[in-house]
Design a protein around this motif. Structure first.
Motif, short mmCIF file in Angstrom:
data_model
loop_
_atom_site.label_atom_id
_atom_site.label_comp_id
_atom_site.label_asym_id
_atom_site.label_seq_id
_atom_site.Cartn_x
_atom_site.Cartn_y
_atom_site.Cartn_z
N LEU A 87 0.84 -1.19 0.00
CA LEU A 87 0.00 0.00 0.00
C LEU A 87 0.87 1.24 0.00
O LEU A 87 1.86 1.31 0.73
N ARG A 88 0.49 2.23 -0.81
CA ARG A 88 1.21 3.50 -0.87
C ARG A 88 0.21 4.64 -0.78
O ARG A 88 -0.73 4.72 -1.57
N ASN A 89 0.42 5.51 0.19
CA ASN A 89 -0.40 6.72 0.32
C ASN A 89 0.16 7.75 -0.66
O ASN A 89 1.24 8.28 -0.46
N ILE A 90 -0.57 8.02 -1.73
CA ILE A 90 -0.05 8.93 -2.75
C ILE A 90 -0.48 10.38 -2.52
O ILE A 90 -0.18 11.26 -3.32
N SER A 91 -1.13 10.65 -1.39
CA SER A 91 -1.55 12.01 -1.06
C SER A 91 -0.38 12.83 -0.53
O SER A 91 0.47 12.32 0.20
N ASP A 92 -0.38 14.10 -0.89
CA ASP A 92 0.60 15.04 -0.34
C ASP A 92 0.01 15.83 0.81
O ASP A 92 0.67 16.71 1.37
N ALA A 93 -1.25 15.56 1.16
CA ALA A 93 -1.92 16.36 2.18
C ALA A 93 -2.58 15.57 3.30
O ALA A 93 -2.72 16.07 4.40
N GLU A 94 -3.03 14.33 3.04
CA GLU A 94 -3.82 13.59 4.02
C GLU A 94 -3.17 12.26 4.38
O GLU A 94 -2.66 11.56 3.51
N ASN A 95 -3.22 11.93 5.66
CA ASN A 95 -2.81 10.60 6.11
C ASN A 95 -3.88 9.59 5.72
O ASN A 95 -5.06 9.94 5.62
N ALA A 96 -3.50 8.35 5.50
CA ALA A 96 -4.45 7.26 5.26
C ALA A 96 -4.50 6.41 6.52
O ALA A 96 -3.47 6.15 7.15
N VAL A 97 -5.70 5.98 6.89
CA VAL A 97 -5.89 5.14 8.07
C VAL A 97 -6.33 3.76 7.60
O VAL A 97 -7.32 3.64 6.88
N ILE A 98 -5.59 2.72 8.00
CA ILE A 98 -5.86 1.36 7.57
C ILE A 98 -6.47 0.58 8.73
O ILE A 98 -5.91 0.54 9.83
N TYR A 99 -7.61 -0.04 8.49
CA TYR A 99 -8.28 -0.92 9.45
C TYR A 99 -8.34 -2.32 8.84
O TYR A 99 -7.93 -2.53 7.71
N THR A 100 -8.88 -3.27 9.57
CA THR A 100 -9.09 -4.61 9.04
C THR A 100 -10.42 -5.16 9.51
O THR A 100 -10.84 -4.89 10.64
N PHE A 101 -11.09 -5.90 8.62
CA PHE A 101 -12.27 -6.65 9.05
C PHE A 101 -11.81 -7.71 10.04
O PHE A 101 -10.70 -8.21 9.94
N GLY A 102 -12.64 -8.05 10.98
CA GLY A 102 -12.29 -9.06 11.97
C GLY A 102 -11.58 -8.50 13.18
O GLY A 102 -11.23 -9.22 14.10
N ALA A 103 -11.38 -7.16 13.19
CA ALA A 103 -10.68 -6.53 14.32
C ALA A 103 -11.61 -6.43 15.52
O ALA A 103 -12.82 -6.46 15.40
N ASP A 104 -10.99 -6.28 16.68
CA ASP A 104 -11.71 -6.11 17.93
C ASP A 104 -10.95 -5.05 18.72
O ASP A 104 -9.72 -5.09 18.77
N ALA A 105 -11.66 -4.11 19.32
CA ALA A 105 -11.00 -3.03 20.06
C ALA A 105 -10.26 -3.53 21.29
O ALA A 105 -9.40 -2.85 21.82
N THR A 106 -10.55 -4.75 21.72
CA THR A 106 -9.87 -5.34 22.87
C THR A 106 -8.54 -5.93 22.44
O THR A 106 -8.51 -6.76 21.53
N SER A 107 -7.46 -5.51 23.06
CA SER A 107 -6.15 -6.03 22.71
C SER A 107 -6.12 -7.54 22.89
O SER A 107 -6.57 -8.07 23.89
N GLY A 108 -5.60 -8.24 21.88
CA GLY A 108 -5.50 -9.69 21.93
C GLY A 108 -6.74 -10.41 21.44
O GLY A 108 -6.76 -11.63 21.39
N ALA A 109 -7.78 -9.67 21.08
CA ALA A 109 -9.02 -10.28 20.58
C ALA A 109 -9.21 -9.90 19.12
O ALA A 109 -8.99 -8.77 18.73
#
Length: 161
Positions: free
Chosen positions: A87-109
């Motif tokens: 993945l390459r963020n080609i923007s000169d102005a904005e950060n890109a935020v990467i998430y994933t399906f299957g994630a859980d806000a609880t660490s280790g879950a």
């Protein structure tokens, strides 16, 4: 008739465990390419908060975040073991935020991101931040990242120095 069946069986056995070589007559791996390799390049525009753009096609992916559309989401790593994305963020102005399906806000879950250097993800709620090239000097080490599914989580790291 019996000898024909035996010959077909032997031929089937040999091809079932065959290695494929491109520009080589002596492949050393299941797929051995002795030459250049081209992979599919695609471009995705970012999605707004809570509606991240799914990344589901291509290998080398240009990300285009805009002011209110900075989110992207990888597939659940447990559903795509061995999958690799660059993945390459080609923007000169904005950060890109990467998430994933299957994630859980609880660490280790759930599915998590692990940095290749052993440190934890830098973003909020199990996300990865890919910086923009605001100074127009090539950006920092998170501008281009490689993500690899181990069948349970995503391991990621920068490319180059």
């Amino acid at each position: 008739m019996k000898s024909i069946i035996i010959a077909i069986f032997i031929l089937f056995i040999n091809t079932a465990f065959a290695q494929v070589g491109i520009n080589t007559t002596d492949p050393k791996s299941t797929l051995d390419i002795n030459g250049n390799l081209s992979v599919k390049v695609v471009e995705y525009n970012g999605g707004p908060g809570w509606a991240a753009t799914p990344i589901d096609d291509g290998v080398y992916i240009n990300l285009v975040p805009t002011a209110s559309n900075v989110e992207f989401i990888l597939p659940d790593a447990s559903l795509v073991p061995g999958r690799i994305y660059i993945l390459r963020n080609i923007s000169d102005a904005e950060n890109a935020v990467i998430y994933t399906f299957g994630a859980d806000a609880t660490s280790g879950a759930g599915v998590e991101f692990y940095r290749g250097d052993g440190r934890n993800s830098q973003g909020p709620l199990g996300s990865v931040i890919m910086t923009a090239d605001i100074d127009n000097n090539g950006g920092d080490i998170t501008k281009t990242l490689i993500f690899i599914s181990d069948g349970a989580n995503w391991t990621y790291g920068h490319i180059g120095l």
